[in-house]
Design a protein around this motif. Structure first.
Motif, PDB file in Angstrom:
ATOM      1  N   THR A  12      31.399  40.004  25.877  1.00  9.99           N
ATOM      2  CA  THR A  12      31.858  41.017  24.934  1.00  9.99           C
ATOM      3  C   THR A  12      33.349  40.809  24.681  1.00  9.99           C
ATOM      4  O   THR A  12      34.036  40.112  25.442  1.00  9.99           O
ATOM      5  N   THR A  13      33.850  41.427  23.646  1.00 11.84           N
ATOM      6  CA  THR A  13      35.284  41.361  23.363  1.00 11.84           C
ATOM      7  C   THR A  13      36.072  41.943  24.529  1.00 11.84           C
ATOM      8  O   THR A  13      37.102  41.396  24.929  1.00 11.84           O
ATOM      9  N   ALA A  14      35.572  43.033  25.095  1.00 13.25           N
ATOM     10  CA  ALA A  14      36.255  43.657  26.232  1.00 13.25           C
ATOM     11  C   ALA A  14      36.317  42.708  27.429  1.00 13.25           C
ATOM     12  O   ALA A  14      37.335  42.639  28.129  1.00 13.25           O
ATOM     13  N   GLU A  15      35.250  41.945  27.663  1.00 13.70           N
ATOM     14  CA  GLU A  15      35.255  40.977  28.759  1.00 13.70           C
ATOM     15  C   GLU A  15      36.240  39.840  28.479  1.00 13.70           C
ATOM     16  O   GLU A  15      36.936  39.375  29.387  1.00 13.70           O
ATOM     17  N   ASP A  16      36.298  39.383  27.233  1.00 13.81           N
ATOM     18  CA  ASP A  16      37.256  38.338  26.863  1.00 13.81           C
ATOM     19  C   ASP A  16      38.688  38.811  27.115  1.00 13.81           C
ATOM     20  O   ASP A  16      39.506  38.075  27.667  1.00 13.81           O
ATOM     21  N   ASN A  53      35.593  45.201  35.453  1.00 13.44           N
ATOM     22  CA  ASN A  53      34.527  44.952  34.482  1.00 13.44           C
ATOM     23  C   ASN A  53      33.561  46.132  34.448  1.00 13.44           C
ATOM     24  O   ASN A  53      32.967  46.488  35.464  1.00 13.44           O
ATOM     25  N   THR A  54      33.401  46.730  33.284  1.00 11.78           N
ATOM     26  CA  THR A  54      32.505  47.886  33.145  1.00 11.78           C
ATOM     27  C   THR A  54      31.221  47.537  32.390  1.00 11.78           C
ATOM     28  O   THR A  54      30.423  48.419  32.112  1.00 11.78           O
ATOM     29  N   SER A  55      31.025  46.260  32.080  1.00 14.68           N
ATOM     30  CA  SER A  55      29.844  45.868  31.298  1.00 14.68           C
ATOM     31  C   SER A  55      28.554  45.933  32.109  1.00 14.68           C
ATOM     32  O   SER A  55      27.479  46.059  31.541  1.00 14.68           O
TER      33      SER A  55
END
Length: 70
Positions: A12-16, A53-55
């Protein structure tokens, strides 16, 4: 907790953003500097990533390294 089931999905963009943030934080840590092995370096990045990381998707340190090289 994380559930491992074969190949994980796309980042995800958040992970990137989190990988970039982790890389910056760990690479600029003056208390360690360049006196760490590549393995230790990426272990620290993974620890930082995992803590934030919240994914809910498990990412191995190899996966993080591959993503960073992309």
């Amino acid at each position: 907790g994380f559930i491992v089931k074969g190949r994980s999905g796309n980042y995800t963009t958040a992970e990137d953003v989190l990988i970039c943030t982790a890389w910056k934080k760990i690479s600029q840590d003056a208390s360690v500097g360049s006196d760490q092995t590549v393995s230790t370096y990426w272990k620290r990045i993974k620890e930082y990533f995992d803590e934030r990381n919240t994914s809910g998707i498990f990412r191995s340190s190899d996966s993080l390294r591959q993503r960073w090289s992309t």
